[in-house]
Scaffold this motif. Structure first.
Motif, PDB file in Angstrom:
ATOM      1  N   GLN A 172      11.386   0.207  -5.625  1.00 38.98           N
ATOM      2  CA  GLN A 172      11.380   0.742  -6.985  1.00 38.98           C
ATOM      3  C   GLN A 172      11.186   2.260  -7.017  1.00 38.98           C
ATOM      4  O   GLN A 172      11.516   2.898  -8.021  1.00 38.98           O
ATOM      5  N   VAL A 173      10.638   2.847  -5.939  1.00 35.90           N
ATOM      6  CA  VAL A 173      10.256   4.260  -5.990  1.00 35.90           C
ATOM      7  C   VAL A 173      11.280   5.146  -5.291  1.00 35.90           C
ATOM      8  O   VAL A 173      12.108   4.678  -4.516  1.00 35.90           O
ATOM      9  N   ARG A 174      11.199   6.443  -5.579  1.00 40.13           N
ATOM     10  CA  ARG A 174      12.066   7.429  -4.948  1.00 40.13           C
ATOM     11  C   ARG A 174      11.890   7.392  -3.426  1.00 40.13           C
ATOM     12  O   ARG A 174      10.813   7.051  -2.918  1.00 40.13           O
ATOM     13  N   GLU A 175      12.910   7.791  -2.729  1.00 41.77           N
ATOM     14  CA  GLU A 175      12.842   7.841  -1.275  1.00 41.77           C
ATOM     15  C   GLU A 175      11.717   8.779  -0.820  1.00 41.77           C
ATOM     16  O   GLU A 175      11.538   9.863  -1.355  1.00 41.77           O
ATOM     17  N   GLY A 176      10.950   8.330   0.139  1.00 39.63           N
ATOM     18  CA  GLY A 176       9.861   9.135   0.664  1.00 39.63           C
ATOM     19  C   GLY A 176       8.536   8.911  -0.024  1.00 39.63           C
ATOM     20  O   GLY A 176       7.529   9.529   0.355  1.00 39.63           O
ATOM     21  N   PHE A 177       8.482   8.020  -1.007  1.00 36.38           N
ATOM     22  CA  PHE A 177       7.251   7.796  -1.757  1.00 36.38           C
ATOM     23  C   PHE A 177       6.664   6.413  -1.513  1.00 36.38           C
ATOM     24  O   PHE A 177       5.961   5.867  -2.371  1.00 36.38           O
TER      25      PHE A 177
ATOM     26  N   ILE B  75       0.576  -3.792  -9.248  1.00 39.26           N
ATOM     27  CA  ILE B  75       1.373  -2.684  -8.719  1.00 39.26           C
ATOM     28  C   ILE B  75       2.698  -2.577  -9.463  1.00 39.26           C
ATOM     29  O   ILE B  75       3.136  -1.478  -9.836  1.00 39.26           O
ATOM     30  N   ASP B  76       3.335  -3.713  -9.692  1.00 38.41           N
ATOM     31  CA  ASP B  76       4.607  -3.697 -10.425  1.00 38.41           C
ATOM     32  C   ASP B  76       4.411  -3.145 -11.838  1.00 38.41           C
ATOM     33  O   ASP B  76       5.293  -2.455 -12.364  1.00 38.41           O
ATOM     34  N   PHE B  77       3.262  -3.427 -12.451  1.00 38.59           N
ATOM     35  CA  PHE B  77       2.990  -2.868 -13.773  1.00 38.59           C
ATOM     36  C   PHE B  77       2.854  -1.348 -13.698  1.00 38.59           C
ATOM     37  O   PHE B  77       3.371  -0.623 -14.554  1.00 38.59           O
ATOM     38  N   LEU B  78       2.166  -0.844 -12.673  1.00 35.80           N
ATOM     39  CA  LEU B  78       2.004   0.595 -12.516  1.00 35.80           C
ATOM     40  C   LEU B  78       3.349   1.292 -12.301  1.00 35.80           C
ATOM     41  O   LEU B  78       3.515   2.462 -12.652  1.00 35.80           O
ATOM     42  N   LEU B  79       4.315   0.550 -11.736  1.00 33.09           N
ATOM     43  CA  LEU B  79       5.647   1.102 -11.493  1.00 33.09           C
ATOM     44  C   LEU B  79       6.634   0.796 -12.619  1.00 33.09           C
ATOM     45  O   LEU B  79       7.777   1.247 -12.576  1.00 33.09           O
ATOM     46  N   SER B  80       6.187   0.049 -13.602  1.00 31.83           N
ATOM     47  CA  SER B  80       7.055  -0.306 -14.730  1.00 31.83           C
ATOM     48  C   SER B  80       7.316   0.908 -15.604  1.00 31.83           C
ATOM     49  O   SER B  80       6.601   1.927 -15.513  1.00 31.83           O
ATOM     50  N   PRO B  81       8.334   0.870 -16.477  1.00 36.72           N
ATOM     51  CA  PRO B  81       8.563   1.998 -17.385  1.00 36.72           C
ATOM     52  C   PRO B  81       7.316   2.376 -18.176  1.00 36.72           C
ATOM     53  O   PRO B  81       7.036   3.570 -18.369  1.00 36.72           O
TER      54      PRO B  81
ATOM     55  N   VAL C  77       7.266   8.372 -10.133  1.00 36.02           N
ATOM     56  CA  VAL C  77       7.900   8.174  -8.822  1.00 36.02           C
ATOM     57  C   VAL C  77       9.080   7.218  -8.919  1.00 36.02           C
ATOM     58  O   VAL C  77       9.712   6.899  -7.918  1.00 36.02           O
ATOM     59  N   VAL C  78       9.369   6.780 -10.131  1.00 38.51           N
ATOM     60  CA  VAL C  78      10.529   5.922 -10.391  1.00 38.51           C
ATOM     61  C   VAL C  78      11.567   6.749 -11.134  1.00 38.51           C
ATOM     62  O   VAL C  78      11.238   7.458 -12.092  1.00 38.51           O
TER      63      VAL C  78
ATOM     64  N   GLU D 218       6.124   3.980   5.336  1.00 39.81           N
ATOM     65  CA  GLU D 218       7.199   3.455   6.185  1.00 39.81           C
ATOM     66  C   GLU D 218       6.810   2.118   6.829  1.00 39.81           C
ATOM     67  O   GLU D 218       7.674   1.350   7.242  1.00 39.81           O
ATOM     68  N   ASN D 219       5.508   1.832   6.881  1.00 38.99           N
ATOM     69  CA  ASN D 219       5.036   0.554   7.400  1.00 38.99           C
ATOM     70  C   ASN D 219       4.785  -0.462   6.289  1.00 38.99           C
ATOM     71  O   ASN D 219       4.258  -1.550   6.549  1.00 38.99           O
ATOM     72  N   ALA D 220       5.125  -0.085   5.055  1.00 35.34           N
ATOM     73  CA  ALA D 220       5.049  -0.971   3.884  1.00 35.34           C
ATOM     74  C   ALA D 220       3.627  -1.370   3.512  1.00 35.34           C
ATOM     75  O   ALA D 220       3.416  -2.391   2.861  1.00 35.34           O
ATOM     76  N   HIS D 221       2.652  -0.544   3.846  1.00 34.62           N
ATOM     77  CA  HIS D 221       1.271  -0.869   3.500  1.00 34.62           C
ATOM     78  C   HIS D 221       0.879  -0.381   2.108  1.00 34.62           C
ATOM     79  O   HIS D 221      -0.045  -0.925   1.506  1.00 34.62           O
ATOM     80  N   TRP D 222       1.548   0.636   1.606  1.00 42.40           N
ATOM     81  CA  TRP D 222       1.215   1.163   0.289  1.00 42.40           C
ATOM     82  C   TRP D 222       2.458   1.748  -0.369  1.00 42.40           C
ATOM     83  O   TRP D 222       3.453   2.035   0.296  1.00 42.40           O
ATOM     84  N   VAL D 223       2.372   1.908  -1.678  1.00 42.44           N
ATOM     85  CA  VAL D 223       3.463   2.508  -2.429  1.00 42.44           C
ATOM     86  C   VAL D 223       2.879   3.525  -3.402  1.00 42.44           C
ATOM     87  O   VAL D 223       1.778   3.334  -3.931  1.00 42.44           O
ATOM     88  N   ALA D 224       3.574   4.631  -3.594  1.00 42.14           N
ATOM     89  CA  ALA D 224       3.118   5.647  -4.547  1.00 42.14           C
ATOM     90  C   ALA D 224       3.227   5.109  -5.967  1.00 42.14           C
ATOM     91  O   ALA D 224       4.112   4.313  -6.282  1.00 42.14           O
TER      92      ALA D 224
END
Length: 343
Positions: free
Chosen positions: A115-120, A279-285, A300-301, A123-129
C-alpha cells in the motif's frame, strides 16, 4: 538513557518507567488479554484522536501505552515473549528496526506492504511506514538569513553559531538523524561531527517544539527539527504570526533525512488479525488524511495530500539516499551520544 542501559533495567524499573512515560498513576487500568494493546512511541496528543477513530471504525477494543520510542522498544525487548503488547507504533524507523532485528516482529503480508510508496517499508517485511517527516533547519531570519543557502547540515558546525544552535538530543528524530550521520560518515566521522557540534555549545531541549520556540523567541539562531512542527505553528497562528522559518536542505545529505513513523505486529501476538486491521486503518485514506491534515506529516500512500498545510510535495524533495532499514542501530547511536556528552 541509553538503549543498552534500558535493556539492562530490571522489570520493576521498567514498570515504573512505563507508568511515568504514560503519565499514569498506580490505579492505571491493567492491560487486557482481550484488547488490542498498542505500545506507542508516538506522542499521545498527536495520535490519540486517530486511535480513538480506529476503535470506533473497527469495533476493536484498543488499549494504548505511551512513551518514547526507544523506551518502548527497550521495554518490548525486556518483556520478550511475556509482553502484553500486540502492536508497536513507533515515532521512527530506528526503534522499529531494533525490535525487528531482535526477532520480535511478525512478517507483514504483501497486501499491507504494497500500500505504501517504494522505500517506505522494511525490506524484511517486519514493519511498514504510516507517515513520513523531513528534517529541516528552523532559523531566525534576523540572526541567520544565510541558512537559506545551506545544502549540508555540516554548515551548522561553523563557529559563528557557537551557543546559537538548538537541538533535542533525547528525541527519537534527532537520534535517527545521528544514525544517518553514522551510516553516511562512518563511526569516526559521526563522532567527529558530534564533537564539533558539542564544541559549538548547542542549547539542548526536551523536544522539537521547544527547539522551535527557542528559534521563534530569538534565544537561538537556528535549530534542527522536523518539518511538521513549523507547519502546525503556521496553521495555528498564520504565517505572519510566526517569525521562525524552515529550510529544506534539498540535497543528498543526512540533514535532509526523510524518516518515518511506522508500525509492526509483535511476534506471537494473539491479536495478530486485529493488529493488521489497525495497520490497514492507519494506511487507509482516512488515516493518511489525518496525518496530512492534523499532524502535517507526509502521507506514505499515493494520492493523499494535505487540505490544511501547504507542504512541499514529498516527490519534489531531494533527500538523503539512506535505506531506512539502516537506521536500526539505535543502540550504537545512543552509546555514541553518551560518549560525546550529548545525553
Amino acid at each position: 538513557m541509553s538503549f543498552r542501559r534500558a535493556l539492562a533495567m530490571s522489570a520493576a524499573a521498567l514498570i515504573a518507567l512505563t507508568t511515568a512515560a504514560c503519565g499514569a498513576d498506580d490505579g492505571e487500568e491493567p492491560l487486557s488479554d482481550d484488547a488490542l494493546v498498542i505500545y506507542s512511541g508516538r506522542n499521545e496528543n498527536l495520535v490519540k484522536p486517530l486511535l480513538e477513530r480506529l476503535e470506533e471504525k473497527t469495533g476493536i477494543d484498543v488499549q494504548v501505552r505511551y512513551g518514547g520510542s526507544s523506551e518502548m522498544a527497550a521495554q518490548l525487548l525486556e518483556e520478550g515473549e511475556g509482553t502484553k503488547a500486540d502492536l508497536f507504533f513507533s515515532q521512527d524507523a530506528g526503534a522499529l528496526g531494533a525490535v525487528g532485528r531482535a526477532g520480535r516482529l511478525e512478517t507483514l503480508p504483501g497486501a499491507t506492504l504494497g500500500q505504501v510508496r517504494e522505500g517506505f517499508a522494511d525490506e524484511n517485511a517486519h514493519w511498514v511506514a504510516t507517515s513520513a517527516r523531513a528534517r529541516v533547519i528552523a532559523y531566525d531570519p534576523a540572526q541567520a538569513p544565510e541558512v537559506t543557502e545551506m545544502t549540508t547540515v555540516d554548515a551548522v558546525l561553523d563557529p559563528a553559531y557557537k551557543g546559537k544552535i538548538g537541538i533535542a538530543p533525547t528525541n527519537a528524530s534527532f537520534q535517527s538523524f545521528v544514525t544517518a550521520l553514522r551510516v553516511t560518515k562512518g563511526e569516526d566521522g559521526a563522532r567527529q561531527w558530534l564533537e564539533k557540534l558539542q564544541a559549538n555549545e548547542p542549547k539542548t531541549y526536551d523536544n522539537n517544539l521547544l527547539v522551535l520556540d527557542a528559534v521563534e523567541s530569538g534565544q537561538v539562531a537556528l535549530g534542527l527539527v522536523n518539518h511538521y512542527y513549523w507547519y502546525e505553528r503556521v496553521a495555528e497562528k498564520g504565517a505572519a504570526g510566526v517569525k521562525a522559518r524552515i529550510h529544506f536542505l534539498n540535497a543528498d545529505d543526512p540533514g535532509a533525512l526523510v524518516n518515518v513513523a511506522g508500525a509492526g505486529v509483535i511476534a506471537g501476538s494473539p491479536q495478530k488479525e486485529a493488529a493488521l486491521t489497525a495497520i490497514d486503518f492507519l494506511l487507509s485514506p482516512e488515516g493518511q488524511q489525518y496525518f496530512a491534515d492534523e499532524t502535517a506529516e507526509y502521507p506514505v500512500v499515493e494520492g493523499v495530500s494535505s487540505t490544511r498545510h501547504d507542504l512541499v510535495p514529498l516527490d519534489q524533495l531531494t533527500r538523503a539516499s539512506i535505506d531506512l532499514n539502516q537506521l536500526d542501530s539505535l543502540d550504537a547511536t545512543l552509546a555514541l551520544l553518551d560518549e560525546v556528552g550529548l545525553t
